[in-house]
Design an enzyme around this catalytic site. Structure first.
Site, PDB file in Angstrom:
ATOM      1  N   HIS A  93     -25.706 -13.212 -79.945  1.00 55.31           N
ATOM      2  CA  HIS A  93     -24.922 -13.492 -80.741  1.00 55.31           C
ATOM      3  C   HIS A  93     -26.042 -14.556 -82.092  1.00 55.31           C
ATOM      4  CE1 HIS A  93     -22.545 -12.515 -77.774  1.00 55.31           C
ATOM      5  NE2 HIS A  93     -22.806 -13.358 -76.691  1.00 55.31           N
ATOM      6  N   HIS A 128     -28.827 -22.729 -85.118  1.00 56.30           N
ATOM      7  CA  HIS A 128     -28.872 -21.793 -84.768  1.00 56.30           C
ATOM      8  C   HIS A 128     -28.218 -20.891 -86.483  1.00 56.30           C
ATOM      9  CE1 HIS A 128     -24.919 -23.185 -83.751  1.00 56.30           C
ATOM     10  NE2 HIS A 128     -23.828 -22.204 -84.365  1.00 56.30           N
ATOM     11  N   HIS A 149     -25.852 -18.093 -89.080  1.00 55.70           N
ATOM     12  CA  HIS A 149     -25.663 -16.650 -89.151  1.00 55.70           C
ATOM     13  C   HIS A 149     -25.440 -16.460 -90.899  1.00 55.70           C
ATOM     14  CE1 HIS A 149     -22.240 -18.567 -86.069  1.00 55.70           C
ATOM     15  NE2 HIS A 149     -22.787 -19.301 -86.457  1.00 55.70           N
ATOM     16  N   HIS A 176     -27.181 -23.834 -88.745  1.00 52.07           N
ATOM     17  CA  HIS A 176     -25.890 -25.496 -88.217  1.00 52.07           C
ATOM     18  C   HIS A 176     -26.743 -25.797 -86.897  1.00 52.07           C
ATOM     19  CE1 HIS A 176     -21.639 -22.597 -88.304  1.00 52.07           C
ATOM     20  NE2 HIS A 176     -22.552 -23.170 -89.876  1.00 52.07           N
ATOM     21  N   THR A 201     -17.608 -22.468 -83.935  1.00 51.40           N
ATOM     22  CA  THR A 201     -16.923 -21.082 -84.421  1.00 51.40           C
ATOM     23  C   THR A 201     -17.224 -19.836 -83.989  1.00 51.40           C
ATOM     24  OG1 THR A 201     -19.708 -21.065 -85.565  1.00 51.40           O
ATOM     25  CG2 THR A 201     -17.664 -21.309 -86.996  1.00 51.40           C
ATOM     26  N   THR A 202     -17.549 -20.326 -82.489  1.00 45.86           N
ATOM     27  CA  THR A 202     -18.218 -18.926 -81.810  1.00 45.86           C
ATOM     28  C   THR A 202     -17.110 -20.214 -79.862  1.00 45.86           C
ATOM     29  OG1 THR A 202     -20.147 -20.214 -80.783  1.00 45.86           O
ATOM     30  CG2 THR A 202     -20.245 -18.431 -81.926  1.00 45.86           C
TER      31      THR A 202
END
Length: 316
Positions: free
Chosen positions: A85, A112, A114, A137, A219-220
């Site tokens: 992800h 991590h 995005h 993040h 957000t996951t």
């Protein structure tokens, strides 16, 4: 028989917990609520990400956060992971975040990313409905909690520092600590060791007092409403080639999969703020009408350049 059924339920539960995606209709962010009830955005719930615009109140009490241990090299080793992800950097102890209106000390546990695709931007939060190419993040857990599972039950259990990432032509040598290792985690499930480095070297250290603040969610999945968000105004800058390593060379499938799938556009859709207060820090430079210029990356200038060239050529 009962024990077998119970074990099967545990296994199925685990499989389902991993079964979310970003691009397939049956498992994309709009379908997460079917698998994870807390991801279903009901009225007045505090979901993330959100759009940031000039309708924000300045909070004079929001000073710079204290980032303990971010400017030194920590002991031990860090681990870079592709979980299918995102790309996650799991860090060792020694770093924490406090101050800046946070209610406690928060221990740093991972960071991590995005991102979008080769021709699309992919930050999670937007500014005046426009995205940056990427978003990073840094996840921090409240010190009173023994683990993340417990922290997710606390409305202020996590403090996440969000950084927009924009693109320039020069390599970011500090970001190279991560980007140079990406080839080792190209496929889901792969991990590699990373030698610790001062985390502050990644950040816009001269502008750390300029940020936006609101209360929201992961957000996951499981989308727990347990996050104090701090989104920094000044972005991190990386090169085009460093961006391309994420958008074109990271995969959401295992290496031996029959068909490998690039991991792209791994961002959740924007949610309403509803009655939430979104604040600017004391030193944030947001000015009404300036939002259109705040994150125009080099990529977003390309259509304008093409138009100008077309006009010029037509007059020759």
């Amino acid at each position: 028989m009962i024990q077998t059924a119970a074990l099967l339920m545990i296994v199925v539960s685990y499989v389902i917990s991993e079964d979310y995606c970003y691009t397939e209709p049956h498992c994309d962010p709009y379908a997460w609520g079917d698998m994870f009830p807390s991801c279903h955005p009901l009225l007045e719930e505090h979901h993330s990400p959100i759009n940031l615009d000039h309708h924000m109140a300045r909070n004079e009490s929001l000073y710079s956060l204290h980032l303990e241990g971010f400017d030194v090299i920590q002991a031990g080793h860090w681990t870079l992971e592709n979980d299918g992800h995102s790309v996650i950097l799991h860090v060792s102890g020694g770093m924490s975040v406090s101050g800046g209106g946070l209610p406690d000390v928060y221990h740093t546990i991972q960071l991590h990313f995005h991102w979008g695709g080769p021709a699309t931007n992919g930050s999670e939060h937007t500014i005046d409905d426009r995205r940056y190419p990427m978003e990073m993040h840094i996840v921090n857990m409240k010190s009173i909690h023994p683990n993340v599972t417990t922290a997710l039950g606390d409305p202020t259990g996590l403090a996440v520092l969000g950084f927009f990432i924009d693109v320039v032509y020069a390599e970011n040598v500090h970001f190279g600590h991560i980007s140079q290792k990406l080839s080792s985690v190209a496929y889901k499930g792969q991990t590699t060791k990373v030698k610790p480095f001062p985390l502050m070297s990644l950040l816009p250290k001269h502008n750390m007092s300029q940020y936006f603040r609101y209360y929201g969610s992961l957000t996951t999945p499981p989308c727990s409403q347990a996050v104090i968000w701090t989104l920094y105004q000044v972005p991190i800058y990386i090169s085009w080639s460093q961006l391309a390593q994420f958008t074109s060379q990271i995969f959401s499938t295992e290496e031996d999969a029959e068909q490998v799938t690039p991991l792209q556009n791994n961002f959740r859709h924007i949610h309403p703020t509803f009655s939430r207060t979104v604040s600017m820090s004391k030193d944030a430079k947001w000015l009404s009408g300036a939002a259109g210029h705040i994150h125009r990356s080099a990529g977003s200038l390309l259509p304008l350049i093409i138009i100008i060239l077309g006009v010029f050529i037509s007059r020759l």
